[in-house]
Design a protein around this motif. Structure first.
Motif, PDB file in Angstrom:
ATOM      1  N   ARG A 127     -15.347 -12.415   3.212  1.00  0.00           N
ATOM      2  CA  ARG A 127     -14.932 -11.007   3.226  1.00  0.00           C
ATOM      3  C   ARG A 127     -15.720 -10.317   1.911  1.00  0.00           C
ATOM      4  O   ARG A 127     -15.928  -9.107   1.691  1.00  0.00           O
TER       5      ARG A 127
ATOM      6  N   LYS B  63      -5.983 -15.470   7.307  1.00  0.00           N
ATOM      7  CA  LYS B  63      -5.032 -16.567   7.099  1.00  0.00           C
ATOM      8  C   LYS B  63      -5.021 -17.514   7.932  1.00  0.00           C
ATOM      9  O   LYS B  63      -4.498 -17.610   9.052  1.00  0.00           O
TER      10      LYS B  63
ATOM     11  N   GLU C 287      -1.310  13.279   4.091  1.00  0.00           N
ATOM     12  CA  GLU C 287      -0.482  14.580   4.508  1.00  0.00           C
ATOM     13  C   GLU C 287       0.550  14.910   3.664  1.00  0.00           C
ATOM     14  O   GLU C 287       0.838  16.035   3.553  1.00  0.00           O
TER      15      GLU C 287
ATOM     16  N   VAL D 214       0.829  -1.225  -0.105  1.00  0.00           N
ATOM     17  CA  VAL D 214       0.090   0.015   0.006  1.00  0.00           C
ATOM     18  C   VAL D 214       0.716   1.420  -0.087  1.00  0.00           C
ATOM     19  O   VAL D 214       0.235   2.287   0.483  1.00  0.00           O
TER      20      VAL D 214
ATOM     21  N   ARG E  55       3.594  -0.823  11.098  1.00  0.00           N
ATOM     22  CA  ARG E  55       4.549  -1.526  11.851  1.00  0.00           C
ATOM     23  C   ARG E  55       5.500  -1.029  12.275  1.00  0.00           C
ATOM     24  O   ARG E  55       6.202  -1.688  13.315  1.00  0.00           O
TER      25      ARG E  55
ATOM     26  N   GLU F 222      -6.661   7.796  10.815  1.00  0.00           N
ATOM     27  CA  GLU F 222      -5.898   7.720  12.088  1.00  0.00           C
ATOM     28  C   GLU F 222      -6.621   7.308  13.249  1.00  0.00           C
ATOM     29  O   GLU F 222      -6.294   6.578  14.218  1.00  0.00           O
TER      30      GLU F 222
ATOM     31  N   LEU G  28      -7.139   4.186  14.405  1.00  0.00           N
ATOM     32  CA  LEU G  28      -6.084   3.230  15.075  1.00  0.00           C
ATOM     33  C   LEU G  28      -5.558   4.068  16.521  1.00  0.00           C
ATOM     34  O   LEU G  28      -4.521   3.716  16.902  1.00  0.00           O
TER      35      LEU G  28
ATOM     36  N   PHE H 294      -4.331  -5.298  12.682  1.00  0.00           N
ATOM     37  CA  PHE H 294      -3.589  -6.464  12.081  1.00  0.00           C
ATOM     38  C   PHE H 294      -4.552  -7.529  12.539  1.00  0.00           C
ATOM     39  O   PHE H 294      -4.331  -8.343  11.362  1.00  0.00           O
TER      40      PHE H 294
ATOM     41  N   ALA I 209       1.188   6.330   7.078  1.00  0.00           N
ATOM     42  CA  ALA I 209       2.658   6.026   7.778  1.00  0.00           C
ATOM     43  C   ALA I 209       2.707   4.404   7.695  1.00  0.00           C
ATOM     44  O   ALA I 209       1.563   3.796   7.734  1.00  0.00           O
ATOM     45  N   ASP I 210       3.731   3.797   7.749  1.00  0.00           N
ATOM     46  CA  ASP I 210       3.885   2.245   8.177  1.00  0.00           C
ATOM     47  C   ASP I 210       3.562   2.185   9.678  1.00  0.00           C
ATOM     48  O   ASP I 210       4.300   2.382  10.378  1.00  0.00           O
TER      49      ASP I 210
HETATM   50  C1  3H9 Z   1      -0.720   7.457  10.066  1.00  0.00           C
HETATM   51  O1  3H9 Z   1      -0.573   7.655   8.737  1.00  0.00           O
HETATM   52  C2  3H9 Z   1      -0.021   8.480  10.872  1.00  0.00           C
HETATM   53  C3  3H9 Z   1       0.447   9.726  10.475  1.00  0.00           C
HETATM   54  O2  3H9 Z   1      -0.507  10.678  10.496  1.00  0.00           O
HETATM   55  C4  3H9 Z   1       1.552  10.391  11.140  1.00  0.00           C
HETATM   56  C5  3H9 Z   1       3.002   9.721  11.165  1.00  0.00           C
HETATM   57  C6  3H9 Z   1       3.823  10.561  11.860  1.00  0.00           C
HETATM   58  N1  3H9 Z   1       1.011   0.257   7.520  1.00  0.00           N
HETATM   59  O3  3H9 Z   1      -6.428  -3.679   4.354  1.00  0.00           O
HETATM   60  P1  3H9 Z   1      -5.629  -4.688   3.357  1.00  0.00           P
HETATM   61  C7  3H9 Z   1      -0.984  -3.696   5.081  1.00  0.00           C
HETATM   62  S1  3H9 Z   1      -1.290   5.818  10.643  1.00  0.00           S
HETATM   63  C8  3H9 Z   1       1.541  -0.940   7.203  1.00  0.00           C
HETATM   64  O4  3H9 Z   1      -5.871  -6.183   3.498  1.00  0.00           O
HETATM   65  P2  3H9 Z   1      -7.362  -3.371   1.434  1.00  0.00           P
HETATM   66  C9  3H9 Z   1      -2.037  -4.650   5.865  1.00  0.00           C
HETATM   67  O5  3H9 Z   1      -1.691  -5.059   7.094  1.00  0.00           O
HETATM   68  C10 3H9 Z   1      -1.894   5.179   9.094  1.00  0.00           C
HETATM   69  N2  3H9 Z   1       0.808  -2.126   6.646  1.00  0.00           N
HETATM   70  O6  3H9 Z   1      -5.938  -4.414   1.955  1.00  0.00           O
HETATM   71  C11 3H9 Z   1      -2.042  -5.897   4.815  1.00  0.00           C
HETATM   72  O7  3H9 Z   1      -1.161  -6.590   5.073  1.00  0.00           O
HETATM   73  P3  3H9 Z   1      -0.883  -8.233   4.785  1.00  0.00           P
HETATM   74  C12 3H9 Z   1      -3.224   5.690   8.457  1.00  0.00           C
HETATM   75  C13 3H9 Z   1      -0.269  -1.719   6.089  1.00  0.00           C
HETATM   76  O8  3H9 Z   1      -7.052  -3.408  -0.139  1.00  0.00           O
HETATM   77  C14 3H9 Z   1      -1.992  -5.119   3.528  1.00  0.00           C
HETATM   78  O9  3H9 Z   1      -1.279  -3.750   3.747  1.00  0.00           O
HETATM   79  N3  3H9 Z   1      -3.602   4.866   7.686  1.00  0.00           N
HETATM   80  C15 3H9 Z   1      -0.816  -0.401   6.262  1.00  0.00           C
HETATM   81  O10 3H9 Z   1      -8.708  -4.135   1.736  1.00  0.00           O
HETATM   82  C16 3H9 Z   1      -3.249  -4.975   2.731  1.00  0.00           C
HETATM   83  O11 3H9 Z   1      -3.950  -4.377   3.427  1.00  0.00           O
HETATM   84  C17 3H9 Z   1      -4.640   4.056   7.783  1.00  0.00           C
HETATM   85  O12 3H9 Z   1      -5.020   3.814   8.729  1.00  0.00           O
HETATM   86  C18 3H9 Z   1       0.108   0.665   6.941  1.00  0.00           C
HETATM   87  N4  3H9 Z   1      -0.394   1.745   7.005  1.00  0.00           N
HETATM   88  O13 3H9 Z   1      -7.325  -2.088   2.090  1.00  0.00           O
HETATM   89  C19 3H9 Z   1      -4.820   3.074   6.478  1.00  0.00           C
HETATM   90  N5  3H9 Z   1      -1.961  -0.267   5.536  1.00  0.00           N
HETATM   91  O14 3H9 Z   1      -1.008  -8.286   3.494  1.00  0.00           O
HETATM   92  C20 3H9 Z   1      -4.884   1.541   6.990  1.00  0.00           C
HETATM   93  C21 3H9 Z   1      -2.333  -1.667   5.283  1.00  0.00           C
HETATM   94  O15 3H9 Z   1       0.350  -8.563   5.515  1.00  0.00           O
HETATM   95  N6  3H9 Z   1      -5.160   0.816   5.700  1.00  0.00           N
HETATM   96  N7  3H9 Z   1      -1.192  -2.230   5.381  1.00  0.00           N
HETATM   97  O16 3H9 Z   1      -2.090  -8.627   5.727  1.00  0.00           O
HETATM   98  C22 3H9 Z   1      -6.318   0.534   5.352  1.00  0.00           C
HETATM   99  O17 3H9 Z   1      -7.370   1.097   5.503  1.00  0.00           O
HETATM  100  C23 3H9 Z   1      -6.519  -0.295   3.857  1.00  0.00           C
HETATM  101  O18 3H9 Z   1      -5.379  -1.290   4.385  1.00  0.00           O
HETATM  102  C24 3H9 Z   1      -6.392   0.151   2.626  1.00  0.00           C
HETATM  103  C25 3H9 Z   1      -6.281  -1.230   1.573  1.00  0.00           C
HETATM  104  C26 3H9 Z   1      -7.810   0.846   2.330  1.00  0.00           C
HETATM  105  C27 3H9 Z   1      -5.125   0.939   2.342  1.00  0.00           C
END
Ligand code: 3H9
Length: 696
Positions: free
Chosen positions: A462, A280, A105, A23, A66, A125, A128, A273, A63-64
């Motif tokens: 799903r 899985k 951002e 992503v 993890r 965010e 989370l 997570f 952001a990542d």
């Molecule tokens: C942030 O940004 C903080 C900042 O404001 C400040 C920083 C200083 N990181 O959901 P899926 C992985 S906080 C790492 O199954 P989809 C997920 O675990 C972040 N990994 O796919 C999975 O891994 P695996 C704010 C991430 O198509 C794989 O990607 N952002 C992240 O159904 C596929 O994900 C969010 O809260 C991540 N940020 O949905 C967005 N995102 O294959 C969080 C995903 O190993 N993400 N992974 O199981 C989502 O809402 C959905 O993943 C998204 C895709 C809509 C993007």
């Protein structure tokens, strides 16, 4: 591995591509790459502007996650974004997929934003347990106004490209090839000598009065009870209107770091997570072929069957709905229609969608019409004889390879499978009520269920928007088995001297949407009663003894539906009201059984109701009924409203300390000798090793 970020050129425009599957999360390598590519582009005199774009399916989704909790590695995301904003050439973000969190951002640090028409943009965010910590709370209000920013940041829901355009969050929406569209847009800007647009230099437009924030806080107070992040988000947005940009950023950082180390955020990230991990299945090969599911049938048009059918219609999958009597079928269909119409009234679907979905539900009175369906889900009365009749019919009419599922919540799936000549095709799909709303689906694997049936059902979960968790066969599976133990303990606490409202309040205060007694009133007291009666018939030695709740049911107090259960209810109101009649029944029960009531503390209620579940959860893991602690946690979050900010029953147990819980469980076991309190071997082992369910 190739660099996650690269710079290429198209004439006088530099293109910074982020390529970090799945992503494009803004991990250390991406941040470093974004910084070095920008510096290279700025130093290149042949370039007049820069486009930032994501490869693969999305613009960075944040952001990542993890990396949270690990030592930070420079450059930080805010530093990178500041450099983009301060750069002396035009920077354009080209957005597709989802620009979320840190991803949006980054886009807000650019001068302009172009989005593909299918893109979604948001700052989620808060889901989370965090707030946007890379300038989002300060830049978004300056672009779209404080009220809209509050909606997006506190609500955490992304907006579609068209809406983003209306809000002024994006400057152009394109279809077809995003890069072509972004290049054309950037060339127009250069030709027009468009000015740099640094959001930090803007004022927040629209309503900025202090009452906006207090009103917003009030409006979310009930729904967000127990969560910290939504309230910090409001404070951060308020800083955007009250403080100069740099001070606002400082305030945002301070609030962000407080949340980052909070147990609530740790729990919410755990759930993020865990929700993905449950799909899985350990031991199930990822390449297991899946059966093709094009059409479905549901047996039983009652509340459960109707709700189940709606899930398939919502996902565009045709579903036959079978009842034995015309009037029951008509009644079931009328309820489904009413549910859809209510959703339409709230503006969530159109009148046309109501008709489309109704058209996908085909009523039938005959099993013979089920010969061509790929999956059947039985949702009839919880009684083995009735299940036997249904599965014998299904075995007769269904085509070879059709999956035969039962929605039973307590009965033995292996026994049900044995009513057919094809136990490999049978499994449980246990929906939670209301089945069209609750996201949990406990998928129950029988001893003989084939791997491809499991893979198909998990995948289908799903597809219909559910979180499917695979569990094994036992009475009540995972969720209800733990629930029944808690329920019995709640009743026992009342036997000993607590009041139902005291027990409910303790669990409500822990974060449950309601206490155990309000919950049984909602579900209908007769449901539990029937299960207990069934057990008393089938297995009298192990059946629960009669208690005051049996007497309530026999007195016609069935719960909310009769406006009287453990509590009273006023017409059209779900607020539980303590009932003097119930108090009298409880007192009589105590007298008849020689019980002198004693004072029971809230702490005792909390420990007994929760620890009994933790102990049962440990037994469930030990027996392999659930594969991992996270499976148990996801079941409690999505099936029973366990507070997300506590991460699930077993995650919560780790926070309390498994050793502390073991000691109490063992103490109660020594006092009572009761089997439910016998410490699970797993709990004993973890306590001895001073570990938690999630300790490595
Ligand atoms: C942030 O940004 C903080 C900042 O404001 C400040 C920083 C200083 N990181 O959901 P899926 C992985 S906080 C790492 O199954 P989809 C997920 O675990 C972040 N990994 O796919 C999975 O891994 P695996 C704010 C991430 O198509 C794989 O990607 N952002 C992240 O159904 C596929 O994900 C969010 O809260 C991540 N940020 O949905 C967005 N995102 O294959 C969080 C995903 O190993 N993400 N992974 O199981 C989502 O809402 C959905 O993943 C998204 C895709 C809509 C993007």
């Amino acid at each position: 591995m190739s660099d996650p970020v690269s710079l290429s050129r198209d004439g006088d425009i530099g293109i910074i591509r982020i390529d970090y599957p799945p992503v494009n999360a803004l991990g250390h390598g991406v941040r470093t790459g974004l910084q070095s590519c920008l510096r290279e582009a700025m130093a290149d005199d042949s370039l007049q502007a820069v486009i930032v774009i994501g490869e693969g399916k999305t613009f960075p989704a944040g952001a990542d996650i993890r990396e949270f909790g690990k030592p930070p590695q420079p450059p930080s995301l805010p530093e990178v974004i500041n450099e983009y904003e301060a750069s002396d050439k035009l920077v354009v973000a080209a957005i597709h997929g989802t620009a979320l969190g840190g991803g949006l951002e980054v886009a807000l640090g650019c001068d302009y934003r172009v989005a593909l028409d299918s893109a979604r943009l948001g700052l989620p965010e808060v889901n989370l347990g965090l707030l946007p910590g890379a300038g989002g709370t300060q830049r978004l209000p300056r672009l779209v106004g404080a009220r809209q920013a509050l909606d997006m940041i506190v609500g955490g829901k992304p907006v579609k490209a068209a809406q983003a355009r209306e809000l002024g969050l994006v400057d152009d929406v394109v279809s077809g090839d995003l890069l072509d569209g972004a290049l054309a847009f950037t060339r127009r800007l250069l030709a027009d000598r468009a000015p740099r647009r640094r959001i930090r230099e803007m004022d927040v437009p629209g309503d900025t009065g202090a009452e906006l924030f207090s009103e917003f806080e009030q409006s979310i107070a009930r729904k967000q009870r127990g969560f910290k992040a939504p309230f910090s988000c409001i404070k951060a947005v308020q800083a955007a209107v009250e403080l100069p940009f740099d001070q606002g950023i400082e305030r945002e950082r301070e609030l962000f770091f407080k949340l980052l180390i909070s147990p609530e955020s740790a729990a919410q990230r755990h759930v993020f997570f865990a929700e993905r991990e449950v799909a899985k299945v350990p031991g199930l090969d990822k390449t297991t072929p899946k059966r093709d599911i094009q059409t479905v049938a549901v047996i039983g048009a009652g509340t459960m069957g109707g709700g189940i059918a709606m899930n398939f219609a919502n996902a565009g999958i045709p579903v036959k709905l079978l009842e034995v009597k015309q009037d029951a079928l008509d009644k079931g269909l009328a309820i489904i229609r009413r549910n859809y119409q209510n959703t339409a009234k709230k503006g969530r679907i159109s009148a046309e969608q109501v008709e489309q979905r109704m058209a996908l539900i085909q009523p039938t009175l005959s099993y013979d019409e089920l010969g061509d369906v790929d999956l059947v889900i039985e949702a009839v009365f919880e009684n083995m004889d009735v299940k036997k009749a249904v599965f014998t019919e299904l075995d007769r009419v269904c085509k070879p390879g059709a999956i035969l599922a039962t929605n039973t919540s307590t009965l033995d799936v292996n026994r049900i499978a044995a009513f057919t000549g094809r136990p490999q095709d049978v499994m449980g799909m246990h929906f939670f009520s209301p089945a069209n709303v609750m996201r949990l689906l406990e998928n129950v694997r029988g001893d003989k269920t084939a791997d491809d049936v499991i893979a198909t059902v998990m995948d289908l979960s799903r597809r219909i928007g559910k979180v499917g968790v695979l569990v094994g066969v036992c009475h009540g599976f995972v969720g209800n088995r733990m629930l029944h133990k808690r329920q019995a303990e709640a009743v026992q606490l009342v036997n000993e001297g607590a009041s139902p409202q005291q027990v409910d309040k303790v669990l409500f205060d822990l974060g449950f949407p309601m206490g155990p007694f309000a919950m049984s009133d909602l579900a209908g007291m007769d449901v539990g009663y029937r299960i207990r009666e069934e057990l008393r018939k089938d297995d009298p030695d192990n059946a629960p003894p009669r208690n005051w709740t049996d007497e309530l049911v026999e007195a016609g107090r069935l719960g909310q539906k009769t406006r009287a259960g453990v509590f009273d209810y006023q017409e059209g109101d779900r607020t539980p009201i303590p009932s003097p009649d119930v108090d009298a029944i409880i007192e009589k029960y105590r007298r008849d059984n020689g019980i002198t009531p004693r004072h029971i503390s809230d702490q005792e209620i909390l420990e007994r109701c929760m620890y009994v579940m933790v102990n049962e959860g440990a037994k469930i893991l030990e027996e392999g009924i659930a594969a991992r602690p996270l499976d148990v946690d996801v079941i409690w979050i999505y099936g029973y409203g366990f507070p997300v900010y506590r991460g699930g029953v077993l995650f919560w147990a780790d926070q309390v300390g498994v050793k502390t819980i073991f000691d109490k469980v063992n103490e109660i076991y020594q006092q009572t000798g009761s089997d439910v309190w016998k410490p699970a071997q797993l709990l004993t082992d973890l306590a001895e090793q001073n570990k938690g369910f999630y300790s490595k």
